[in-house]
Design a protein around this motif. Structure first.
Motif, PDB file in Angstrom:
ATOM      1  N   PHE A   1       0.741  -1.252   0.183  1.00 11.15           N
ATOM      2  CA  PHE A   1       0.176  -0.132   0.245  1.00 11.15           C
ATOM      3  C   PHE A   1       0.689   1.121   0.073  1.00 11.15           C
ATOM      4  O   PHE A   1       0.729   2.249  -0.822  1.00 11.15           O
ATOM      5  N   TYR A   2       2.038   1.279   0.760  1.00 12.56           N
ATOM      6  CA  TYR A   2       2.676   2.590   1.071  1.00 12.56           C
ATOM      7  C   TYR A   2       3.371   2.732  -0.291  1.00 12.56           C
ATOM      8  O   TYR A   2       3.655   3.913  -0.836  1.00 12.56           O
TER       9      TYR A   2
ATOM     10  N   ALA B   1       2.605   1.940  -3.376  1.00 16.38           N
ATOM     11  CA  ALA B   1       1.744   2.503  -4.356  1.00 16.38           C
ATOM     12  C   ALA B   1       1.232   4.018  -3.978  1.00 16.38           C
ATOM     13  O   ALA B   1       1.007   4.645  -4.934  1.00 16.38           O
ATOM     14  N   LEU B   2       1.248   4.142  -2.697  1.00 11.00           N
ATOM     15  CA  LEU B   2       0.786   5.599  -2.271  1.00 11.00           C
ATOM     16  C   LEU B   2       2.195   6.648  -2.430  1.00 11.00           C
ATOM     17  O   LEU B   2       1.556   7.871  -2.721  1.00 11.00           O
TER      18      LEU B   2
ATOM     19  N   ALA C   1      -2.815   0.593  -5.060  1.00 16.01           N
ATOM     20  CA  ALA C   1      -2.460   0.006  -3.996  1.00 16.01           C
ATOM     21  C   ALA C   1      -3.059  -1.360  -3.909  1.00 16.01           C
ATOM     22  O   ALA C   1      -2.461  -2.445  -3.165  1.00 16.01           O
TER      23      ALA C   1
ATOM     24  N   ALA D   1       2.520   0.837  -9.744  1.00 16.69           N
ATOM     25  CA  ALA D   1       1.938   2.072  -8.692  1.00 16.69           C
ATOM     26  C   ALA D   1       0.837   2.916  -9.544  1.00 16.69           C
ATOM     27  O   ALA D   1       0.393   4.018  -9.067  1.00 16.69           O
TER      28      ALA D   1
ATOM     29  N   LEU E   1      -5.551   5.998   2.142  1.00 16.31           N
ATOM     30  CA  LEU E   1      -5.789   6.305   0.800  1.00 16.31           C
ATOM     31  C   LEU E   1      -7.056   6.809   0.282  1.00 16.31           C
ATOM     32  O   LEU E   1      -6.958   7.337  -0.638  1.00 16.31           O
TER      33      LEU E   1
END
Lengths: 519, 283
Positions: free
Chosen positions: A22-23, A25-26, A100, A140, B165
Motif C-alpha cells: 500500500f505504501y 503504491a501511495l 494499492a 503504482a 488512501l
C-alpha cells in the motif's frame, strides 16, 4: 488450543508486507492529488465514456471524428466501471486505491504461490520492489498491465494444482481469455511463462495418467484464447500487429540496465543465487520461474541490440514481467542462501541471529534505495489544481454536447474531469503537428468562428487573451462560444445530461426529470 | 445439511441481492467496503465453490487468493456479454448480471456439496469462540500473547493506511476562483444584443479558497469605463457566492464588457473577464 507462534509471526510479516505494498503504491501520490501518467488519464477518459454511453467502443473523447472501435483494453475499463458502480468511489479515490490494491494482490499471490516452497515471504517482499517508471509503467499506476501482473503468481499456483485436477484448466482458460481483453501483451507474456512451466513440468516431474495429455493440450492455451481477441475485435488487433511489425511510430529505446538500479541490486543478487542453485535442485516450479525470468532478460538484451523489428510494446512491458519473475526467483534465492548458511551453523541461537541479520539486511539494504528511487522518479504532473477547478467548472456548468480545444499535451485530463470530449490530445514525442496548429490558432486570437463551428468546438482553454467577439470569457483561461454562433444542439441531451453521480442519487434524478418536463 | 456448513453461500446470496439497492442508495465507507468485497471476492469465491466443493482440494489461503484472482478475471468477461445487450453497461444491467452469476454459481456449489459426505465438504464452520473464552490467553504464554498483540497492531495499521488512501485524496487549492454565468445561473444566454439603457445581467461567482476571510469588490466596465460597482463582498474562507450583477449601456455600438474582481483594498484588479455586446439605439 495453543496458537502457533511461527504462524503468528508469518501472518504478521505478511500483513506488514501488504502494508508495504500500500505504501509503495501511495508514495508517488503523496504530494500530488491527480493521476501521474497520461495512460492513467486515458483510461479514466475511456471509463468516463463507458459510463456515459454504456458502451466500450464508439466515438473517442480524445479526437474529433475518430472512434474507439480499436479499444483493446476494454476489459480493464469494464473492471474499473464495475468498481466505480459498486463502491461509489470517485475517480480520484479509484486512482489512489486501485494501484494499492493491485500491488497488494500481486504480493499476496506471490506469497500464496511461494509458501509451500518456503519462499512465500521473501517473494512477496521483493514483489513490492517492482519498479514504476513513466516509460515502462508499473504497479503504482492505474494501468491494465499492472492488473495483468496479478495473474502471474496466481496462474503458477493454478498450474501447480493442475497436476492433480483437470478442472484447474478451466481457471487458466478464463484467466487467459480475460487477460487478452485487459492487456493483450501481458496475456502473451503470461502464455509464454505458462508454456515454459508446462514444458518444465512435463520434463522433470510429469503428472500421471490422463492428466499428462491434458497438460500437453494446455500448450495450445495461447493460440486458442488469442482467437477470442481476433473474434472480438479483429480490425484493432490486426492494425496493431501490422504497425508493430512495420516499425511505425517507433521511438528510441531507453537503456536496458537503467531498470536494475530502480528494481534493486539485492533482489538481483538473490536471483543470481537462484540461478546457481538451479543446478542443485530439480524442482520444476523453480526451473519455470528462473528460466522465464532469464528468458525475458535475454529478450531485452537481444531486442535492444539487434532485432530490426518486433513489437516494441513487448520490450517496454517485458521489464515488468521480468522483475516480477525475478522477485519470485529471488525468493528461491533467499531460501537457498538460508539453507546454505544453516548447513554451516549448527546452533539454534546463532541460526536465529543469522535469520534476523539477513532479514534486517534485506530491509535496510533494499528498501531504502527503493523508496528513494520512487521519490525521484519524474512523474507526469499533467495538470495543476487551477486546471482541475477550470475543468470542474466546465463539468458543472455546460451540457454534454460541448467539446473543448486546449493544449493537446494537457487535454488527456479534460474528459475525465469535465465529462466532455476534446478536439485533440497528444503525447510526446508524437503530436507536435497538432500542438503547433492549436498553439497558432490561439496565438492568432482564435478568431475563426466558422472553424470552431465546423469542428463542433465551443470551449476554448488557453492562457492567451482571445479577441474573438463571438467568445465569452467565463473564467480566467476559459472561453465559451456563444450558443447562437455554435452548431445546432439537441435540446433533449442538453437538458437532461448523464452524470456520473446521478444514478446514485435518485432524488436528484427525479428533480432533473421534473425540471425537464415542467421547466 | 448443516446451516453453518453453507453460511458462506448464504452470505454470497444476500450480498448479491442487496448490492444493487446498496449501490444506488448507499454511500460512504460501508458502500466502499461492501462494493470491494462484491467485485473482488464474491464471483470468484462462488466459482471456486462450484468447481471445488471439497475441503481438501484447496486450503483457506489458496481459496482466498484464487477467489480474488478469478473475480478479477470474470468481471471483464461478464461485462463484455452485458455490452452486447441493447442496454449496455449500466449500473442496472451490470450489477444484476454479476449477481445472477454469483447466485447461479452458489446454487451449483450448494448442489455439489449436498452430494458429498459431510466431512469432505468445504464450508465455513462455526465461528470459533476460543479466542474470547476466559483463560484462553493465559494458556498461550506471554510471548504468544505479545506476538498476537503485535499482529493485531500491524493489521490495524495496514487498514489505517488503506483508509488514508481513500480519505486522503484532498485537493488543497489556494487563491480565488472567479467566473461568469448567464442571468439564469448557467453558462448560457450571456448578454449579446441590448438596447441603450436596457438592463443586462450576468451572474458573478466567487470562490474563496484561501485560508482566511477575504473582502472583494466587483466592477463592471464598458470599453474601459467603470459603470457599476459592487463593493464589500465578504466571503469567509472556503466559501462561495454567486451574485447577479446588472449594468445598462449608455451608448450604442459594439462594446467590450469587462467584469473585474478586486481584493479590497487593492487598487488593481486581481482577475477580469471579458465579453462583447452589441448595443442598439433605445426605443
Amino acid at each position: 488450543m495453543v496458537l502457533n507462534r511461527w504462524r503468528i509471526i508469518e501472518a504478521t510479516l505478511l500483513v506488514a508486507i501488504i502494508g508495504l505494498a500500500f505504501y509503495m503504491a501511495l508514495l508517488p501520490r503523496l504530494d500530488y492529488p491527480f493521476p501521474l501518467h497520461i495512460d492513467e488519464w486515458i483510461h479514466l477518459g475511456a471509463l468516463q465514456h463507458l459510463l456515459d454511453t454504456g458502451r466500450s467502443g464508439g466515438a473517442s473523447v480524445y479526437a474529433v471524428d475518430s472512434t474507439t472501435q480499436g479499444n483493446i483494453e476494454a476489459g480493464y475499463q469494464i473492471w474499473l466501471a464495475q468498481l466505480f458502480m459498486s463502491t461509489g468511489m470517485s475517480w480520484r479515490i479509484l486512482n489512489r486505491v486501485v494501484p494499492a490494491l493491485v500491488l497488494a494482490l500481486i504480493a499476496f499471490g506471490a506469497y500464496v504461490f511461494g509458501r509451500k516452497h518456503g519462499i512465500g515471504l521473501p517473494a512477496a517482499f521483493f514483489v513490492t520492489f517492482i519498479p514504476t517508471t513513466i516509460r515502462f509503467l508499473g504497479p503504482a499506476f492505474m494501468v491494465p498491465v499492472a492488473l495483468g501482473l496479478v495473474f502471474f503468481p496466481l496462474s503458477l499456483l493454478i498450474l501447480d494444482k493442475f497436476r492433480t485436477d483437470w478442472k484447474y484448466l478451466i481457471l487458466l482458460i478464463l484467466v487467459m481469455l480475460s487477460l487478452f481483453v485487459i492487456h493483450g501483451t501481458t496475456a502473451v507474456a503470461l502464455g509464454i511463462v505458462l508454456v515454459v512451466a508446462v514444458i518444465c513440468c512435463l520434463l522433470i516431474s510429469p503428472p500421471e495418467g490422463r492428466l499428462r495429455r491434458t497438460w500437453l493440450a494446455s500448450l495450445l492455451l495461447i493460440p486458442v484464447t488469442a482467437v477470442m481477441l481476433l473474434i472480438w475485435n479483429p480490425q484493432a488487433y490486426l492494425s496493431i500487429i501490422r504497425a508493430e511489425f512495420t516499425m511505425q511510430n517507433r521511438v528510441p529505446l531507453p537503456a536496458m540496465f537503467g531498470i536494475i538500479p530502480k528494481f534493486g541490486y539485492v533482489p538481483t543478487l538473490f536471483f543470481a543465487a537462484a540461478i546457481v542453485a538451479l543446478f542443485l535442485k530439480a524442482d520444476w516450479r523453480r526451473y519455470a520461474v528462473v528460466i522465464s525470468a532469464t528468458g525475458f532478460v535475454l529478450f531485452q538484451i537481444y531486442y535492444s541490440k539487434s532485432l530490426p523489428f518486433a513489437p516494441d510494446i513487448l520490450y517496454e512491458r517485458a521489464w515488468l514481467y521480468a522483475t516480477l519473475l525475478i522477485s519470485l526467483a529471488a525468493g528461491f534465492g533467499v531460501a537457498d542462501v538460508y539453507i546454505a548458511v544453516s548447513h554451516w551453523v549448527r546452533r539454534n541461537g546463532v541460526r536465529v541471529a543469522v535469520v534476523f541479520g539477513m532479514a534486517s539486511f534485506l530491509l535496510v539494504a533494499s528498501l531504502i534505495p527503493r523508496i528513494d528511487s520512487y521519490k525521484k522518479e519524474p512523474y507526469y504532473h499533467v495538470i495543476g489544481v487551477g486546471d482541475y477547478y477550470d475543468f470542474l467548472f466546465v463539468r458543472e456548468c455546460l451540457d454534454d454536447q460541448s467539446r473543448a480545444i486546449l493544449d493537446p499535451y494537457v487535454a488527456w485530463a479534460f474528459p475525465p474531469v469535465s465529462g466532455k470530449p476534446v478536439y485533440a490530445a497528444a503525447a510526446s514525442p508524437w503530436g507536435a503537428a497538432d500542438f503547433q496548429r492549436i498553439m497558432k490558432f490561439f496565438s492568432d486570437g482564435a478568431t475563426d468562428t466558422d472553424w470552431l463551428r465546423q469542428n463542433k468546438v465551443d470551449i476554448l482553454i488557453t492562457g492567451k487573451t482571445l479577441q474573438n467577439p463571438d467568445l465569452v470569457q467565463v473564467k480566467q483561461g476559459v472561453y465559451l462560444l456563444r450558443e447562437d454562433k455554435a452548431w445546432p444542439k439537441s435540446p433533449s441531451v442538453s437538458k437532461l445530461r448523464s452524470d456520473l453521480d446521478l444514478l446514485r442519487h435518485p432524488v436528484s434524478l427525479a428533480r432533473k426529470i421534473f425540471a425537464y418536463f415542467f421547466g | 445439511m448443516s446451516f453453518y456448513g453453507n453460511v458462506d453461500l448464504l452470505l454470497l446470496a444476500i450480498v448479491s441481492v442487496l448490492m444493487l439497492p446498496l449501490a444506488v442508495f448507499g454511500s460512504g465507507i460501508i458502500l466502499i467496503g461492501s462494493g470491494l468485497i462484491y467485485v473482488l471476492f464474491c464471483p470468484g469465491y462462488a466459482l471456486m465453490s462450484a468447481l471445488f466443493p471439497r475441503k481438501k482440494e484447496l486450503d483457506a489461503l489458496e481459496r482466498l487468493a484464487l477467489s480474488i484472482g478469478m473475480s478479477i478475471a470474470l468481471t471483464p468477461l461478464i461485462g463484455l456479454v452485458v455490452n452486447l445487450s441493447p442496454f449496455g453497461i449500466r449500473i442496472f444491467t451490470m450489477l444484476p448480471a454479476f449477481s445472477l452469476f454469483i447466485l447461479a454459481a452458489a446454487a451449483v456449489a450448494w448442489l455439489r456439496r449436498r452430494r458429498l459426505p459431510a466431512e469432505q465438504r468445504f464450508g465455513v464452520g462455526r465461528i470459533s469462540g476460543h479466542l474470547l473464552q476466559p483463560g484462553f490467553w493465559k494458556k498461550q504464554g506471554w510471548l504468544t500473547t505479545v506476538l498476537s498483540a503485535l499482529f493485531v497492531t500491524v493489521v490495524v495499521a495496514t487498514m489505517g493506511l488503506l483508509v488514508y488512501l481513500v480519505t486522503g485524496a484532498r485537493i488543497d487549492g489556494k487563491g480565488t476562483d472567479f467566473y461568469l454565468l448567464g442571468p439564469q445561473g448557467k453558462a448560457e444566454n450571456y448578454p449579446d444584443n441590448v438596447s441603450v439603457g436596457q438592463k443586462a445581467s450576468v451572474v458573478v461567482g466567487i470562490v474563496n479558497r484561501d485560508g482566511s476571510q477575504n473582502t472583494y469588490r466587483v466592477e463592471i466596465a464598458l470599453d474601459g469605463e467603470t459603470v457599476v460597482e459592487y463593493p464589500s463582498i465578504v466571503l469567509p474562507a472556503g466559501n462561495q457566492v454567486e451574485k447577479k450583477v446588472d449594468f445598462a449601456p449608455a451608448k450604442t455600438g459594439p462594446q467590450m464588457v469587462e467584469v473585474r474582481l478586486y481584493h479590497e483594498p487593492d487598487a488593481k484588479p486581481d482577475k477580469s473577464l471579458r465579453f462583447w455586446i452589441e448595443v442598439a439605439g433605445g426605443s
